[in-house]
Every structure is written in C-alpha cells, then in structure tokens.
Design a protein around this motif. Sequence first.
Motif, PDB file in Angstrom:
ATOM      1  N   ASP A  16      58.497  52.723  -6.135  1.00 24.54           N
ATOM      2  CA  ASP A  16      58.242  51.385  -6.678  1.00 24.54           C
ATOM      3  C   ASP A  16      58.696  50.292  -5.692  1.00 24.54           C
ATOM      4  O   ASP A  16      59.280  50.587  -4.631  1.00 24.54           O
ATOM      5  CB  ASP A  16      58.852  51.214  -8.075  1.00 24.54           C
ATOM      6  CG  ASP A  16      60.374  51.118  -8.080  1.00 24.54           C
ATOM      7  OD1 ASP A  16      60.964  50.909  -7.006  1.00 24.54           O
ATOM      8  OD2 ASP A  16      60.968  51.251  -9.170  1.00 24.54           O
ATOM      9  N   GLY A  17      58.409  49.070  -6.058  1.00 21.43           N
ATOM     10  CA  GLY A  17      58.675  47.944  -5.158  1.00 21.43           C
ATOM     11  C   GLY A  17      60.155  47.774  -4.858  1.00 21.43           C
ATOM     12  O   GLY A  17      60.532  47.415  -3.745  1.00 21.43           O
ATOM     13  N   ASP A  18      61.008  48.024  -5.850  1.00 20.02           N
ATOM     14  CA  ASP A  18      62.446  47.907  -5.633  1.00 20.02           C
ATOM     15  C   ASP A  18      62.904  48.921  -4.572  1.00 20.02           C
ATOM     16  O   ASP A  18      63.649  48.590  -3.648  1.00 20.02           O
ATOM     17  CB  ASP A  18      63.207  48.145  -6.945  1.00 20.02           C
ATOM     18  CG  ASP A  18      63.199  46.904  -7.863  1.00 20.02           C
ATOM     19  OD1 ASP A  18      62.688  45.855  -7.421  1.00 20.02           O
ATOM     20  OD2 ASP A  18      63.687  47.003  -8.995  1.00 20.02           O
ATOM     21  N   HIS A  19      62.451  50.169  -4.722  1.00 17.86           N
ATOM     22  CA  HIS A  19      62.840  51.209  -3.763  1.00 17.86           C
ATOM     23  C   HIS A  19      62.254  50.918  -2.385  1.00 17.86           C
ATOM     24  O   HIS A  19      62.912  51.136  -1.363  1.00 17.86           O
ATOM     25  CB  HIS A  19      62.389  52.584  -4.265  1.00 17.86           C
ATOM     26  CG  HIS A  19      63.252  53.105  -5.382  1.00 17.86           C
ATOM     27  ND1 HIS A  19      64.054  54.207  -5.253  1.00 17.86           N
ATOM     28  CD2 HIS A  19      63.448  52.640  -6.641  1.00 17.86           C
ATOM     29  CE1 HIS A  19      64.718  54.404  -6.398  1.00 17.86           C
ATOM     30  NE2 HIS A  19      64.355  53.464  -7.251  1.00 17.86           N
ATOM     31  N   ALA A  20      61.024  50.428  -2.378  1.00 17.74           N
ATOM     32  CA  ALA A  20      60.373  50.122  -1.095  1.00 17.74           C
ATOM     33  C   ALA A  20      61.122  49.001  -0.381  1.00 17.74           C
ATOM     34  O   ALA A  20      61.261  49.009   0.841  1.00 17.74           O
ATOM     35  CB  ALA A  20      58.920  49.720  -1.328  1.00 17.74           C
ATOM     36  N   THR A  21      61.622  48.039  -1.159  1.00 18.19           N
ATOM     37  CA  THR A  21      62.399  46.939  -0.575  1.00 18.19           C
ATOM     38  C   THR A  21      63.668  47.488   0.084  1.00 18.19           C
ATOM     39  O   THR A  21      64.029  47.099   1.200  1.00 18.19           O
ATOM     40  CB  THR A  21      62.763  45.913  -1.655  1.00 18.19           C
ATOM     41  OG1 THR A  21      61.550  45.410  -2.211  1.00 18.19           O
ATOM     42  CG2 THR A  21      63.571  44.764  -1.102  1.00 18.19           C
ATOM     43  N   ALA A  22      64.321  48.408  -0.612  1.00 17.12           N
ATOM     44  CA  ALA A  22      65.538  49.018  -0.059  1.00 17.12           C
ATOM     45  C   ALA A  22      65.208  49.743   1.246  1.00 17.12           C
ATOM     46  O   ALA A  22      65.914  49.594   2.256  1.00 17.12           O
ATOM     47  CB  ALA A  22      66.144  49.980  -1.071  1.00 17.12           C
ATOM     48  N   PRO A  37      74.963  44.266 -10.525  1.00 11.82           N
ATOM     49  CA  PRO A  37      73.809  44.785 -11.282  1.00 11.82           C
ATOM     50  C   PRO A  37      73.101  43.703 -12.089  1.00 11.82           C
ATOM     51  O   PRO A  37      73.762  42.916 -12.764  1.00 11.82           O
ATOM     52  CB  PRO A  37      74.457  45.810 -12.230  1.00 11.82           C
ATOM     53  CG  PRO A  37      75.796  46.121 -11.627  1.00 11.82           C
ATOM     54  CD  PRO A  37      76.230  44.879 -10.916  1.00 11.82           C
ATOM     55  N   ILE A  38      71.799  43.674 -12.011  1.00 14.59           N
ATOM     56  CA  ILE A  38      71.004  42.791 -12.887  1.00 14.59           C
ATOM     57  C   ILE A  38      69.571  43.297 -12.921  1.00 14.59           C
ATOM     58  O   ILE A  38      68.976  43.590 -11.884  1.00 14.59           O
ATOM     59  CB  ILE A  38      71.080  41.306 -12.439  1.00 14.59           C
ATOM     60  CG1 ILE A  38      70.327  40.405 -13.430  1.00 14.59           C
ATOM     61  CG2 ILE A  38      70.541  41.106 -11.035  1.00 14.59           C
ATOM     62  CD1 ILE A  38      70.609  38.920 -13.262  1.00 14.59           C
ATOM     63  N   THR A  39      69.047  43.392 -14.126  1.00 16.05           N
ATOM     64  CA  THR A  39      67.660  43.765 -14.327  1.00 16.05           C
ATOM     65  C   THR A  39      66.769  42.601 -13.894  1.00 16.05           C
ATOM     66  O   THR A  39      67.143  41.454 -14.190  1.00 16.05           O
ATOM     67  CB  THR A  39      67.409  44.065 -15.821  1.00 16.05           C
ATOM     68  OG1 THR A  39      68.368  45.049 -16.216  1.00 16.05           O
ATOM     69  CG2 THR A  39      66.009  44.563 -16.091  1.00 16.05           C
ATOM     70  N   PRO A  40      65.658  42.802 -13.237  1.00 19.01           N
ATOM     71  CA  PRO A  40      65.022  44.082 -12.867  1.00 19.01           C
ATOM     72  C   PRO A  40      65.223  44.430 -11.383  1.00 19.01           C
ATOM     73  O   PRO A  40      64.337  45.021 -10.791  1.00 19.01           O
ATOM     74  CB  PRO A  40      63.548  43.795 -13.157  1.00 19.01           C
ATOM     75  CG  PRO A  40      63.404  42.310 -12.885  1.00 19.01           C
ATOM     76  CD  PRO A  40      64.754  41.672 -13.095  1.00 19.01           C
ATOM     77  N   SER A  41      66.362  44.064 -10.822  1.00 18.58           N
ATOM     78  CA  SER A  41      66.535  44.248  -9.376  1.00 18.58           C
ATOM     79  C   SER A  41      67.451  45.417  -9.040  1.00 18.58           C
ATOM     80  O   SER A  41      67.572  45.799  -7.890  1.00 18.58           O
ATOM     81  CB  SER A  41      67.135  42.975  -8.764  1.00 18.58           C
ATOM     82  OG  SER A  41      68.520  42.905  -9.047  1.00 18.58           O
ATOM     83  N   THR A  42      68.129  45.967 -10.040  1.00 17.23           N
ATOM     84  CA  THR A  42      69.226  46.905  -9.785  1.00 17.23           C
ATOM     85  C   THR A  42      68.828  48.108  -8.947  1.00 17.23           C
ATOM     86  O   THR A  42      69.621  48.612  -8.150  1.00 17.23           O
ATOM     87  CB  THR A  42      69.830  47.376 -11.127  1.00 17.23           C
ATOM     88  OG1 THR A  42      69.999  46.231 -11.945  1.00 17.23           O
ATOM     89  CG2 THR A  42      71.166  48.054 -10.928  1.00 17.23           C
ATOM     90  N   GLU A  43      67.588  48.577  -9.106  1.00 21.87           N
ATOM     91  CA  GLU A  43      67.170  49.784  -8.380  1.00 21.87           C
ATOM     92  C   GLU A  43      67.284  49.600  -6.871  1.00 21.87           C
ATOM     93  O   GLU A  43      67.480  50.564  -6.139  1.00 21.87           O
ATOM     94  CB  GLU A  43      65.728  50.158  -8.744  1.00 21.87           C
ATOM     95  CG  GLU A  43      65.567  50.623 -10.189  1.00 21.87           C
ATOM     96  CD  GLU A  43      65.271  49.491 -11.152  1.00 21.87           C
ATOM     97  OE1 GLU A  43      65.688  48.335 -10.902  1.00 21.87           O
ATOM     98  OE2 GLU A  43      64.611  49.748 -12.163  1.00 21.87           O
ATOM     99  N   VAL A  44      67.147  48.370  -6.412  1.00 22.32           N
ATOM    100  CA  VAL A  44      67.249  48.131  -4.958  1.00 22.32           C
ATOM    101  C   VAL A  44      68.641  48.536  -4.473  1.00 22.32           C
ATOM    102  O   VAL A  44      68.790  49.286  -3.511  1.00 22.32           O
ATOM    103  CB  VAL A  44      66.984  46.640  -4.609  1.00 22.32           C
ATOM    104  CG1 VAL A  44      67.058  46.436  -3.112  1.00 22.32           C
ATOM    105  CG2 VAL A  44      65.637  46.180  -5.145  1.00 22.32           C
TER     106      VAL A  44
END
Lengths: 386, 299
Positions: A16-22, A37-44
């Motif tokens: 997903d976009g979060d992982h791709a950003t990381a 932590p904050i939704t919807p950015s936490t996955e990064v």
Amino acid sequence: MPGYVSAELTGAHYIDGDHATAEGAIAAGCNFVAGYPITPSTEVVERLAGRFPSTGGNFIQMEDEIASSIAIQGAVWGGAKAMTVSSGPGISLMMEHIGLAAMTEVPCVFVNVQRGGPSTGLPTLPAQADMMQARWGSHGDYEIIALSPNSPQECFDLIIHAFNLSEQYRVPVMFMMDESVGHMTEKVVIPPYNQIEVTPRRFTTKRPGEYKPFALDNGSMVPPMVKAGEGYGIHITGLTHDERGYPVMNAQIQDRLVNRLVDKILKNVDKITRVRDDGVEGADVVVVSYGITSRISMRAVRMAREKGVKVGHLRLVVVWPFPEQLVRQLARKVKAMVVPEINLGQVVLEVERCAAGNCNVVSVPHAGGAVHNPNTIYSAIMEAAG
Amino acid sequence: MTTKAGPKNPVERYLRMDRMPHIWCPGCGIGTTVNCFARAIEQSGVDLKKLAIVSGIGCTGRVAGYLSFDSFHTTHGRAIPFATGLKMANPELKVVVYSGDGDLVAIGGNHFIHAARRNADLTVFCVNNFNYAMTGGQIAPTTPLDAVGTTSPYGVCERPFNLPFLAKSCGAVYVARWTAYHVRQLTKSMIEAMDKRGFSFVEIITPCPTLYERRNRLGDGLARMEWFRDNSVIRHGSDTRYADIGFQEKIICGKFVDVDRPSLLEMTQAKLGDVVSHRRWQEMSRRQRRPLGEEATKG
C-alpha cells in the motif's frame, strides 16, 4: 509485513501507499525517522521501525508530534536524512517546527496522510483539506514545497523526489498523501538502488573559521551546510539571523532573510513545478486536480470525451509552489477550468487568482470522508463546456 | 569590537566574544553558571569539537548563542527532543541541554520526563530563577508557593515542582542541585554530569534581581547570593522527596542521585544489534538454499 526482508527490495511488490512511502524513504537515503502513532499514517512508521535495523537507520517513537517534528531537525544537524510522518491533528501540532525548519533551512520531509478534519474529524477516511495548512500553517512568511502522490508507486517515486528537493533547496517538503492513497494496495516496482537518483546534501568546502552558516556562494540562493561535531562551532537559531547565524533584531536583516527564504522557492518555480498533462493543448475545458482526486478525474474526463467534449486534465504533482505562470497562460486559452478537491475549495482559490477572470473557474468541492463520485466531476465538466 | 589593553576573560576561548556584551541583567545568575560550565569543560577535557549545546527559549535559552561550540537555539520547550535527535544521529557528540525552568519543565515538561524515562544520552542543566524572566516575571511551575509574579500578584497558589524528585522518579541517573553561590560545587557537578552515560540533570538556583527578587522584595543580586550562602543546606544523597523549595525557606543542595543504568543508546544498540546479526545469519543461510534475489521479489 513479511517476517524478514532484506535491505534492498528491488523488484515488484504488492504493497500500500504507506508501505511504499517507507520504502521510498529508505531508497532516498533516509536514516532517521521520529514519529507518533496516528491513523491513517501509522503503517509508514511501523514499516520503518521494522526495516531500519537492516538499512542502518534509526526510528524513535517520540512522546508527541511536537517532539517528533524537532527530533528530526536535531538529527539533520547530526548529519542524517530525516522525516516525520503524521496526519491532520499531529501535523497541526508540528506547525511551529515547520516554521523552524523553514527559518533555519533544515532539509527534511513531513509526510501528511490526510484524513477528514477539522479536529479529530474522520481518522480513517480521506480528505485533501490540509493543503492550505501545508502552505501557510506556521506563523510568518515562508515558502515550502508540497508534493501530492496519487498511487502507491508514486508514493515510492515521489518521496525520493521530496527528499531530493529538500536537499536542493534546504526546505521542509510536505508530502501530501491522503487516506485513500495511503491504504490503497497496488503494484509497486522498486528499481535497483544504484539506479535511483539521490541528491546528496551540499556540504561546505570551507574550513572552520571561514565558514558562515547562512552565507551564499556561487550565486546560489541556498547556503551549503555542515554538521555538528566537525569543529565549525556553528550557531543556529530560530531568531532572525545574519550570515553568521547570529540573532539580529532589525528590519533590514529581517527583510533580507525572509525575502531570500521565499525567493529561493518562488524564483525557482519553473524548476520545481511538476505537472502531468493529458490533452490540455486545444482543450475547451481543463480539469485541474491533484492526489487521489486526479484518478477520479481521469474517469470523468474520459466520460466527457466520449460525449465529444474537448477536455484536458492537468494534474499537479507539485502543488506548492503553485505553477502560477502555467495556469495564467492556460486561462487565456480555455473556456473553463474545473477544480475538484476533497475540501471546500482550497487550491481552486489559487487557480481563480491566476486565471484572473480570463476563463471560468469551477470548484467541485467535497467535505471529505470519501472520494468524489466521477459523475459529479463529469457534470461540472459538461456544464462548464456549455 | 575594539581591542583593549587589560586582562582577558579567562574562559574567553569558550565564548563567542563577537557577541558580547550579552543580554543578561546585572546581578543575574545565568552568567555565573556559564562561567562554571566553561571551567567544567576546561577541567573535564571534553573534546570541544564534539560538544553541542542545545537551548530552548528564554533568558537561559540565550546561553547556546554565547558559547563557541556547535550550538542550537531551538523553540520554546523543545531543546530536549531536538537534542535527542541530534545525539541519535551522531552518537559521537556530547550533547548538553542548557535551558531555563519555564522552558524545560513547563512547556517542555513532557519531553523532560520522557527523556529521563528513556535515559536519553543527554546532560540537562536547568537554570531555575523561579520565574519567566524574558517575558517580564510571570510565575512558573517552579515559583515557590506564596511568592509574587506578574501573573499572580496576590501570591502563587499552586505547588511548584520539586525538580530533583521529578528527575529521579522518571529515571535520571545523575541528579544534583546547587545555587549560583556554589560555583566550585556546581563546576564539579557539571563535570560529573557530563561524564555520565544516560540522562544526567543539574538544577541551578539563580538570582533574578530584575524581576523575581525585586517583586518579592528580596534585595539585589549580591543580597540574594548572601541569602543563598546562609540558607543553603548541603545534603549529598538526601532523599529527593524532601527537596521541595518553599518561599524563602532553606534550599537543599548536593548530589542526590549517581547511579548507573544502561542508556537509550546502549539499550538500542544492544537490542537492534542482536536483531540485525540474527537477520544477517538468517539471510546467509537462506541464500545458500535459494538463488539470490528471489525473496526480494515477493515483497
């Protein structure tokens, strides 16, 4: 995220976009991230916390976003390439430090995975309502650069560009994602790392004693940097400062400093601007969009073209600085510009200003929580086409 | 500056002489603490190239600007998180946070307790003059009960922080308190604090004759130093619970805490070093089984 991944992830992925950003940040050479932590950015940050030990980076979860947004600046002076990641409420808390980064010319990246606001708003749903905040949120006059990706692949590609621009102009770069792009899973191709263009930090060639932290060289508007610990004995302050970095409280130095901070971006708009042009030449109506809304707009543009309307699509990949000249020229050639965005009309104000009455400008607002229905944009195009 | 004949300041090499005169008032204690710090640096033999000073905002926030090392004058209350990032990115640096009471424990209180909890590799010097001096003498979380400030003209009705107790309970490995009168003891404590790995903390009580002392009719800078001399009680190892400062009551000074606990950096390196070496081992054994690159395409 899989149990184990090697340091370089060259190849095709379904993320997903979060992982791709990381992953893009890692590829760009980012080696320090502070976040909260904050939704919807936490996955990064979750991805980076897992990945950094293998890539030689440091992740720290700070006590709040205020701390995150300044820890990265300390890290930059320590020699790191740094970023922080958040969403609306967290970005609001970071505003003072976006101003500090602009004032002290710290190259760093602020990722904002936008969600519905104001206040706690819609944590899990998309919006594009922080565009003006990204530009003007901190106090005082300053300019930043803001990019707006519309797919996971672009999250990867553009975050690298964001780091490169931050180094080139010594400016905080706002990476304006949104919940849809952040949580959308698509194919992402990661090229071999040695084929990725990364702008290194421009360090001074001067020796301690000769170097002034904010003195310009070679006609550039961007001073070269040093890092702490090399004997330069630099002083860096958020106060208005002269070339030595020393505070000076008067109108002349303020005038010189603030104008340079603004001019180093605005006088390079042509170099910084990046747009995607789809059939703009010869069009009667042009849709101007950015981020996730550009993908909805593509559908609306296709529908209108099927009805024989000459409609073009101008996508702003770099939203700030605004491509003023481009929009001014375009306004003289078209009948109308249609500006859909997931807010109640922010970037449309700039389009209107630059159109200066030479064409109709139609706002297609959306309060957030979902993307537009393509039919809404289609109807606006048809109406504008007359 | 024009060159004048006469004795030079003995700690001149640690100061940015091109920024003198400084902004502090006559009788202010901040300059005294800077003098102690310069001597502490001289005596400790710390590598000046690797020394970084981080300040927040306020009278003490200006310290960074007068020291000739790499120095950062950040935002109000945020010196500690800035310093945390700086140290993590460049562990070779000795990072000293030098700021005031309002900056460190009011607006920056959250960062203070978390840096102590993490045992971040920072030395924190808190100059406590019992009020917000830069803005004209408002009360702070350190102003003693009943003392007067511009925003509490009838006397403070909130209990102040007991900073050594706060630092200790959050996990600081070194905690001391001195007044601006105790220049030798303070210098020694500064050396010890900089020598610790982890979060070390020294509180320094200083006069603010222009505001706190004047409004509370406590005399000038010299009178205040005499008061510190006569009313400080040195109790090394004293229980920090009893180190509260009441209005015009005895000030407990001394070194309260000096313990060893793995620092943030040490803990991080130990933990992630294990992870990385384990993963490298996994990778190597996997590569023996599969052609290189196959796993990478799986995402």
